[in-house]
Design an enzyme around this catalytic site. Structure first.
Site, short mmCIF file in Angstrom:
data_model
loop_
_atom_site.label_atom_id
_atom_site.label_comp_id
_atom_site.label_asym_id
_atom_site.label_seq_id
_atom_site.Cartn_x
_atom_site.Cartn_y
_atom_site.Cartn_z
N SER A 412 0.79 -1.22 0.00
CA SER A 412 0.00 0.00 0.00
C SER A 412 0.83 1.28 0.00
O SER A 412 0.27 2.36 -0.11
CB SER A 412 -0.95 0.01 1.21
OG SER A 412 -0.24 0.02 2.42
N LYS A 455 -6.40 3.64 9.04
CA LYS A 455 -5.54 4.67 8.44
C LYS A 455 -6.15 6.06 8.60
O LYS A 455 -5.42 7.05 8.78
CB LYS A 455 -5.30 4.34 6.97
CG LYS A 455 -4.45 3.09 6.78
CD LYS A 455 -4.26 2.73 5.32
CE LYS A 455 -3.36 1.48 5.21
NZ LYS A 455 -3.15 1.06 3.81
#
Length: 533
Positions: A412, A455
């Site tokens: 990611s 996140k």
């Protein structure tokens, strides 16, 4: 009929004792009252609306159907978010008996299915012990740490658990010791895990996974006020009116000492405060028999918080106030929740090595592959944007991810790495309030990632205002609570070209891509209007 002095007498007696002590045909009466269950879940846990909704759906289906066939639910989330306590609350709401055992590090099949009677000191496995303890055939069984199963060359406990959890097999479960069929189809299994990826695939296929993300600061404030402070006060023998903890002190405790997504560490710090207060009260002569000796009140605020819990050991997640050239803030997830992840890139002048890439920061294989892909994509983009810029051809690059003692892996950070390379090549820093996450392909496509909520929590903790997510994660972000999304400027992209404009548009002296498109549309409408006029 055996003689008591016979060598087989004890073994046979124990075997018959186990057979007759099991609750054959005994089922506890279940409560399918949805309103009662909702009240119990709300009293025991703050938030977690999607988890509560799923449990209420389960109860509603059982009420309409009139049967209580077992199910396998897996609660996945970081430590301290309340997975085990949720299992207890579900058992209370349903009126089922509760039994818990952990399989973390378990590598012996015999612990689950028992040891055959031909061996000395043979005993049944955990499931038979469970049924004996609860006295019913339809308990709620919590299997903790299922993602930490051990494995030996000759034994794989995952296969034994598969026979217990699989709805097609557990109606005919056989323990090695008893060697008779036991119906486990009415048992409700609730498993817990920190990382779903570590659960063996055949087991995961039988489960319905419910993700429990971490709590944000506001959630922790509510949990501390409604649960932790009251419980700790009672456990320490202190009257509630004797201690006042200000909101500022509680917020400071959460943000400077207990940033974990769970509340276990927060509970430990609260207990530490109340233990020190209890010691002060006892030194003044207070006791259970004479609580009136001390009527002193203790006020805990930001000014004296360090006297009770010490100085904060955590540093700010945001290392840079203004990210320099070659540094970009990304986002990552791990078993303890989300965190910021800086990508730092610097160059070695010509003569030390041309066009190479050196990677440090204890990165896993997947992340190293992402760095190599990012290097290739950045070279291609720079060739298209600035053909005369020979930075990549003449320089050897060094990419580093800080906190080198912490292992890191995953794809990611691909878009973050590309942005770091381009920032260094163009000698232009990115926006200081920008963070991004997304996997990148060789052609520059942005692929979806996991851990959107974790996140987002990490970004809010670092006071980030602008975030970039893959377009494929738009739905995940839309499902987040409003207070989590409030104040964030989130952009969803599917090509790296869009990230390039957002990251460098202001610094390059040109407006961002979306603004240019809007301006073009405005000018076209203006010209069309003039023409019609």
């Amino acid at each position: 009929m055996l003689e008591s002095s016979s060598s087989e007498f004890t073994h046979t007696y124990d075997y018959l004792d186990w057979l007759t002590i099991l609750p054959w045909g005994n089922f506890s009466d279940e409560n399918f009252d949805v309103l009662r269950a909702e009240k119990i879940l709300d009293n025991d846990h703050y938030g977690l609306s999607h988890v509560k909704e799923r449990i209420l759906e389960f109860i509603a289906v059982r009420r309409l159907k009139g049967t209580s066939k077992g199910k396998v639910i897996c609660l996945s989330g970081p430590p301290g978010v309340g997975k085990t306590s949720i299992g207890r609350a579900i058992a209370r709401a349903l009126g089922r008996k509760f039994f818990r055992f952990s399989v973390g590090g378990l590598s012996d099949v015999d612990e689950i299915k028992g040891l055959r009677r031909s061996y000395d000191n043979a005993l049944p496995g955990k499931m038979v012990n469970c049924l004996k303890s609860v006295g019913t055939l339809n308990p709620l069984v919590m299997i903790d740490e299922i993602d930490k199963l051990g494995k030996r060359q000759s034994d794989d406990p995952a296969n034994a658990l598969l026979e217990i959890l699989d709805p097609e097999q557990n109606a005919y479960f056989r323990d090695h010791y008893l060697d008779v069929t036991i119906d486990l189809s009415k048992v409700l299994f609730v498993c817990t895990a920190n990382v779903v990826d570590m659960i063996p695939e055949p087991l995961l296929d039988r489960m319905e996974v419910i993700n429990i993300s971490g709590y944000i600061t506001d959630d922790k404030m509510h949990i501390a006020r409604d649960h932790l402070l009251k419980t700790t006060c009672m456990e320490c023998g202190i009257k509630p009116e004797q201690v006042v903890v200000s909101d500022a002190a509680l917020r400071s405790l959460i943000e400077n000492y207990c940033r974990e997504p769970g509340v276990r560490n927060l509970q430990k710090h609260i207990e530490k405060i109340y233990r020190k207060i209890a010691l002060k009260l006892v030194r003044e002569g207070a006791s259970a028999e004479t609580p009136e000796v001390s009527v002193k009140k203790f006020m805990i605020d930001e000014s004296n918080l360090a006297d009770y819990v010490g100085k904060p050991e955590l540093y700010a997640d945001k290392i840079y106030e203004q990210t320099p050239v070659g540094v970009v803030m990304g986002l990552s997830t791990k078993s303890t929740g989300g965190s910021t992840l800086y990508i730092e890139t610097t160059s070695v002048e010509e003569g030390e090595g041309k066009g190479g890439l050196h990677i440090t920061g204890q990165l896993g294989d997947v992340m190293k592959e992402s760095a190599e892909i990012a290097h290739t994509v950045a070279r291609r983009i720079m060739l298209e944007k600035e053909p005369k810029n020979l930075f990549f051809a003449n320089s050897k690059l060094h990419l580093h991810v800080p906190e080198g003692a912490t292992p890191k892996d995953g794809p990611s950070a691909g878009c973050t790495m590309i942005t770091s390379f381009l920032s260094l090549a163009m000698k232009k820093p990115v926006r200081k309030d920008l963070t991004m996450t997304g996997e990148v392909t060789l052609t520059g496509r942005i692929l979806p990632i996991g851990g959107v909520k974790e996140k987002t929590i990490a970004a809010r903790r670092s006071q980030v205002k602008m975030m970039i997510f893959p377009e494929g994660n738009r739905r995940d972000f839309d499902e987040l609570a409003y207070n989590l999304k409030e104040g964030l400027d989130v952009h969803f992209v599917d090509e790296y070209e869009q990230i390039f404009e957002l990251a460098f548009g202001y610094n390059m002296g040109s407006p961002p891509l979306n603004f240019r498109r809007s301006l073009t549309s405005f000018m076209w409408d203006l010209l069309s209007g003039c023409f019609l006029y």
